[in-house]
Motif scaffolding. Sequence first.
Motif, PDB file in Angstrom:
ATOM      1  N   GLY A 112       0.780  -1.306   0.021  1.00  0.00           N
ATOM      2  CA  GLY A 112      -0.210  -0.013  -0.092  1.00  0.00           C
ATOM      3  C   GLY A 112       0.893   1.134   0.131  1.00  0.00           C
ATOM      4  O   GLY A 112       2.195   1.154   0.224  1.00  0.00           O
ATOM      5  N   LYS A 113       0.100   2.386  -0.180  1.00  0.00           N
ATOM      6  CA  LYS A 113       0.768   3.704  -0.148  1.00  0.00           C
ATOM      7  C   LYS A 113       0.961   4.522   1.200  1.00  0.00           C
ATOM      8  O   LYS A 113       1.898   5.327   1.288  1.00  0.00           O
ATOM      9  N   SER A 114       0.120   4.093   2.262  1.00  0.00           N
ATOM     10  CA  SER A 114       0.150   4.646   3.330  1.00  0.00           C
ATOM     11  C   SER A 114      -0.051   3.813   4.523  1.00  0.00           C
ATOM     12  O   SER A 114      -0.597   2.633   4.133  1.00  0.00           O
ATOM     13  N   PHE A 115       0.050   4.281   5.747  1.00  0.00           N
ATOM     14  CA  PHE A 115      -0.201   3.251   7.058  1.00  0.00           C
ATOM     15  C   PHE A 115      -0.719   4.363   8.104  1.00  0.00           C
ATOM     16  O   PHE A 115      -0.399   5.609   8.058  1.00  0.00           O
ATOM     17  N   GLU A 116      -1.339   3.671   9.008  1.00  0.00           N
ATOM     18  CA  GLU A 116      -1.737   4.557  10.056  1.00  0.00           C
ATOM     19  C   GLU A 116      -0.600   4.503  11.195  1.00  0.00           C
ATOM     20  O   GLU A 116      -0.355   3.616  11.557  1.00  0.00           O
ATOM     21  N   LEU A 117      -0.279   5.821  11.601  1.00  0.00           N
ATOM     22  CA  LEU A 117       0.917   5.709  12.519  1.00  0.00           C
ATOM     23  C   LEU A 117       0.399   6.078  13.870  1.00  0.00           C
ATOM     24  O   LEU A 117      -0.191   6.983  14.359  1.00  0.00           O
ATOM     25  N   THR A 118       0.490   5.046  14.765  1.00  0.00           N
ATOM     26  CA  THR A 118      -0.089   4.841  15.834  1.00  0.00           C
ATOM     27  C   THR A 118       0.823   5.027  16.992  1.00  0.00           C
ATOM     28  O   THR A 118       2.121   5.079  16.686  1.00  0.00           O
ATOM     29  N   ASP A 119       0.355   5.491  18.188  1.00  0.00           N
ATOM     30  CA  ASP A 119       1.472   5.763  19.345  1.00  0.00           C
ATOM     31  C   ASP A 119       2.295   4.297  19.579  1.00  0.00           C
ATOM     32  O   ASP A 119       3.512   4.706  20.079  1.00  0.00           O
ATOM     33  N   ASP A 120       1.700   3.273  19.410  1.00  0.00           N
ATOM     34  CA  ASP A 120       2.719   1.914  19.672  1.00  0.00           C
ATOM     35  C   ASP A 120       3.943   1.794  18.754  1.00  0.00           C
ATOM     36  O   ASP A 120       5.002   1.484  19.097  1.00  0.00           O
ATOM     37  N   ILE A 121       3.681   2.216  17.362  1.00  0.00           N
ATOM     38  CA  ILE A 121       4.733   2.493  16.472  1.00  0.00           C
ATOM     39  C   ILE A 121       5.753   3.542  16.932  1.00  0.00           C
ATOM     40  O   ILE A 121       6.818   3.289  16.858  1.00  0.00           O
ATOM     41  N   LYS A 122       5.289   4.548  17.226  1.00  0.00           N
ATOM     42  CA  LYS A 122       6.035   5.654  17.632  1.00  0.00           C
ATOM     43  C   LYS A 122       7.066   5.271  18.851  1.00  0.00           C
ATOM     44  O   LYS A 122       7.999   5.455  18.949  1.00  0.00           O
ATOM     45  N   PHE A 123       6.249   4.481  19.946  1.00  0.00           N
ATOM     46  CA  PHE A 123       6.843   3.882  20.792  1.00  0.00           C
ATOM     47  C   PHE A 123       8.133   3.019  20.513  1.00  0.00           C
ATOM     48  O   PHE A 123       9.082   3.003  21.182  1.00  0.00           O
ATOM     49  N   GLU A 124       7.716   1.980  19.710  1.00  0.00           N
ATOM     50  CA  GLU A 124       8.639   1.094  19.402  1.00  0.00           C
ATOM     51  C   GLU A 124       9.861   1.729  18.590  1.00  0.00           C
ATOM     52  O   GLU A 124      10.946   1.314  18.796  1.00  0.00           O
ATOM     53  N   ILE A 125       9.854   2.899  17.945  1.00  0.00           N
ATOM     54  CA  ILE A 125      10.829   3.535  17.182  1.00  0.00           C
ATOM     55  C   ILE A 125      11.745   4.228  18.279  1.00  0.00           C
ATOM     56  O   ILE A 125      12.921   4.237  18.322  1.00  0.00           O
ATOM     57  N   ASN A 126      10.872   4.776  19.188  1.00  0.00           N
ATOM     58  CA  ASN A 126      11.763   5.747  20.161  1.00  0.00           C
ATOM     59  C   ASN A 126      12.547   5.022  21.173  1.00  0.00           C
ATOM     60  O   ASN A 126      13.333   5.755  21.751  1.00  0.00           O
ATOM     61  N   SER A 127      11.868   3.932  21.278  1.00  0.00           N
ATOM     62  CA  SER A 127      12.730   3.100  22.540  1.00  0.00           C
ATOM     63  C   SER A 127      13.939   2.438  22.077  1.00  0.00           C
ATOM     64  O   SER A 127      14.629   1.834  22.911  1.00  0.00           O
ATOM     65  N   ILE A 128      14.400   2.675  20.686  1.00  0.00           N
ATOM     66  CA  ILE A 128      15.638   1.923  20.422  1.00  0.00           C
ATOM     67  C   ILE A 128      16.701   2.816  20.438  1.00  0.00           C
ATOM     68  O   ILE A 128      16.700   4.212  20.331  1.00  0.00           O
ATOM     69  N   ASP A 129      17.869   2.466  21.187  1.00  0.00           N
ATOM     70  CA  ASP A 129      18.857   3.237  21.379  1.00  0.00           C
ATOM     71  C   ASP A 129      19.652   3.906  20.200  1.00  0.00           C
ATOM     72  O   ASP A 129      19.758   3.076  19.182  1.00  0.00           O
TER      73      ASP A 129
END
Length: 408
Positions: A71-88
């Motif tokens: 697909g062309k787009s996706f829903e950016l949820t808080d869970d996805i943001k948390f997974e990304i920001n939690s990586i060192d």
Amino acid sequence: MSLPLFISRRYFFSKKKKNFINIIAIISMLVVSIGTAALIIVLSVFNGMEDLLRSIYGEFDAPIQVMPRQGKSFELTDDIKFEINSIDGVMGITEVIEDNALLKYNHSQMVVKIKGFSKDFIEMGRMKEAIRHGELSFGSETQPLAIVGRGIQFKLGISLRNEYTPLEFFYPKNVRPGQINPSSYYTHTRILPGAVFALEQHYDDNYVFVPIAFTEQLLDYKGKRTSVEILIEDPSQADKIQDQLTQALGDQFVVRNADQQHEDLYKTLQIEKLFVFITLSLVVAIASINIFFSLSMLVTEKKSDISLLYAMGATPAMIRKIFLTEGAIIAFIGAGSGLLLGFIIVWIQENFGVVSMGVESAVMQAYPVKLIATDFFYSAISIILITFLAAIQPSLRASNQSKFLRIK
């Protein structure tokens, strides 16, 4: 004809023949040297172009980009943001919405790539050096501003001083059957131009950067994003962070580093570089015919010397080794001097920029070059191998001649 005259004429023609053979050997070394130098210079230009593209795209592209696999787009949820920001090592994320839209200015119009960024894009100053007119800013919530590519500015005649003529964007809607009103077929929004950038022709001629809220309204995305760009603290850790993001986000997303974002372009450069390497190697191979002829003539001239060496106890292997050594000398001297010559020319261009691009608006005034050790290694190996192969047949002929003399 008297005997002294006969002897003097034989001596003259013999000396002339030797000089001719020596000239051919010198020409062979020069051809190998020039071919090797040309190979190093051309490969260095490709290396310089690749580095130039990386530096240009590095001003704009993020070190890591996350996109939906399907697909062309996706829903950016808080869970996805948390997974990304939690990586060192992750400093933050920039949300992106990108799509095609129709841009109209005054009476001119064209299809452009509209790309909306969250405020992190401006705060990081990623395109600060690319701004040619105006300021790197998306304005305010009440008065948003667009950053337009220089090519689009020229084509549409956009003026930053004209505050009464905005950029008009049109985007088609999913039209339901039975709708008659033409205005329901598309979304229409306006924004003033605030700056002009000059990054690279593809971006300059196609892209308009706007605040993500403006793009979300125009495209009616409602919380969806086309990609997320990851900013990291240490660029050397990009591969490690990329692997961690791939594991954390799963198979629904594609995580790409800076090179993979322009993978087709870099692959094209590598393919062109390979074909240039093969082409110039073939040119040297054709030129190595001179080595073959010079050694063949040398074998013919040295028949008596070969028979004398054989009479003194030399073996066919020794005779063969003598002529192979002669070919190796030509190969090593030619390749070595060519590598040195290529290094000197590229070093001068890299430090002094003798050869200019010839265009005042070019990103660099001089042709970019870069020396890489592997280019020297593979060039030396290929040239020496080609020229050494040219010496095999004359050396075999010389050893077979010694066997004939033995039988006789």
